[in-house]
Design an enzyme around this catalytic site. Sequence first.
Site, mmCIF file in Angstrom:
data_model
loop_
_atom_site.group_PDB
_atom_site.id
_atom_site.type_symbol
_atom_site.label_atom_id
_atom_site.label_comp_id
_atom_site.label_asym_id
_atom_site.label_seq_id
_atom_site.Cartn_x
_atom_site.Cartn_y
_atom_site.Cartn_z
ATOM 1 N N SER A 1 0.789 -1.224 0.000
ATOM 2 C CA SER A 1 0.000 0.000 0.000
ATOM 3 C C SER A 1 0.825 1.279 0.000
ATOM 4 C CB SER A 1 -0.963 0.003 1.187
ATOM 5 O OG SER A 1 -0.265 -0.164 2.396
ATOM 6 N N HIS B 1 -5.402 -3.001 -3.053
ATOM 7 C CA HIS B 1 -5.013 -2.031 -4.090
ATOM 8 C C HIS B 1 -4.891 -2.652 -5.474
ATOM 9 C CE1 HIS B 1 -4.232 1.013 -1.012
ATOM 10 N NE2 HIS B 1 -3.771 0.002 -0.297
ATOM 11 N N LYS C 1 -11.604 1.548 -2.024
ATOM 12 C CA LYS C 1 -10.532 2.015 -2.899
ATOM 13 C C LYS C 1 -11.022 2.059 -4.347
ATOM 14 C CE LYS C 1 -7.524 1.284 0.802
ATOM 15 N NZ LYS C 1 -7.028 0.338 1.761
HETATM 16 C C1 LIG Z 1 -6.858 0.225 3.116
HETATM 17 C C2 LIG Z 1 -6.366 -1.122 3.409
HETATM 18 C C3 LIG Z 1 -7.027 -1.932 4.320
HETATM 19 C C4 LIG Z 1 -8.151 -1.422 5.174
HETATM 20 O O1 LIG Z 1 -9.333 -1.334 4.472
HETATM 21 P P1 LIG Z 1 -10.495 -0.411 5.057
HETATM 22 O O2 LIG Z 1 -11.711 -0.879 4.375
HETATM 23 O O3 LIG Z 1 -10.102 0.981 4.726
HETATM 24 O O4 LIG Z 1 -10.530 -0.654 6.539
HETATM 25 C C5 LIG Z 1 -6.599 -3.227 4.467
HETATM 26 N N1 LIG Z 1 -5.541 -3.690 3.780
HETATM 27 C C6 LIG Z 1 -4.849 -2.931 2.916
HETATM 28 C C7 LIG Z 1 -3.692 -3.505 2.189
HETATM 29 C C8 LIG Z 1 -5.237 -1.613 2.711
HETATM 30 O O5 LIG Z 1 -4.548 -0.840 1.896
#
Ligand SMILES: *Cc1c(COP(=O)(O)O)cnc(C)c1O
Length: 400
Positions: free
Chosen positions: A177, A205, A237
């Site tokens: 990330s 992602h 995302k």
């Molecule tokens: C953003 C993210 C999460 C968390 O997801 P949310 O729905 O925002 O709680 C988990 N794992 C990764 C790799 C992320 O980038």
Amino acid sequence: MSCTPAQTLQRLHEQHLYRSRLTLDDATGVEAVIDGRRYLTFCSNDYLGLANHPALIRALQTAADSYGVGSGASHLVTGHKTPHHALEEELAAFTGRPRALLFSTGYMANIGAISALAGRGDTVFEDRLNHASLIDAGQLSGAAVKRYQHADMESLQRQLAGQPGETRLIASDGVFSMDGDIVPLPELARIARQHKAWLMIDDAHGLGVLGATGGGICEHDGVSAADVPVLVGTLGKAFGTFGAFVAGSEELIELLIQKARTYIYTTALPPAIAAATRASLKLVQTETWRRDHLRTLITRFRGGAQQLGLPIGDSITPIQPLIIGDSATALRAAELLRHHGILITAIRPPTVPDGTARLRITLSAAHSEDQIDRLLEQLNKAWLAVRSNGVDALHERTGS
Ligand SMILES: *Cc1c(COP(=O)(O)O)cnc(C)c1O
């Protein structure tokens, strides 16, 4: 003696690690308004530009008319509504797995899944640069946690060989990330199989972004569902909405329904959000131009950055970090960019390792090529300014 809150806050200030929030007004697409001033943003995770799409907004409104706002209860009581169920079936089909289970957030999905699969006497193997939610999940599960060197399959193999034990679970980000690089999935899958370990990939992602139909890292690498028995996706995302899911076998999903505490003991996400996500999922699969355009922007950005000599990481994804080093300088670079109408937040420890504070630049299908050029021009100016300041400061200290 323990610190008072004021002392802790003071220390964070001194270390340039104090975090504060921006309040955005009228944030549509890649533009944001803060205190009446308009900025071009390069730091959201709305990679396909779907968060403001009219089809999603309409789906949300229509579903709110029928289902109201709140789900009213957890999934196992009366919170599980028709839009949730339909979305789960569509996510299962999308990821090529028998079933999928919705969670309220990705953070909770990771905690729920790891704690359901591993506990005392078991071992969880994690990449050093895994997302905080995977790291926390390992710790909360009660299992022993082993962190291997980033994307280093030899380091992982050595740790696996040293830990025969009961259940062994390997957990990794698909796309990292904060760096944007991709896990070596085919090799990781082979190692997991060889050591009879569970493999869990958090493709927060990658889903929507990688692969011909947005199927994420598995589609990108041609790795089968059997090789990644636990797949986590987040919906906040590329999907542009909110929530998360775990996809896998019939038995895995039933186990999570019985055992995952972050699934059981929390309110189901609003059904209208699930309805909006169904609309998003259709666009993710059918509007391939979004991924094509995003790829064009990534190539343009990387080409330009290389020409300018900007030290960007090695990433083919929309996450393009510019590693600066110390936190104060990263903050200064972000401030300079902001002065010129570009919003990119500085990411500092502990989100990233010490000494690797960075501008986490993210691109979106909602950006235009002209906007990428504007970004490059301003990044170059900011980079030259903070770099020469850094050198000046060094000269002052050494008296040269
Ligand atoms: C953003 C993210 C999460 C968390 O997801 P949310 O729905 O925002 O709680 C988990 N794992 C990764 C790799 C992320 O980038």
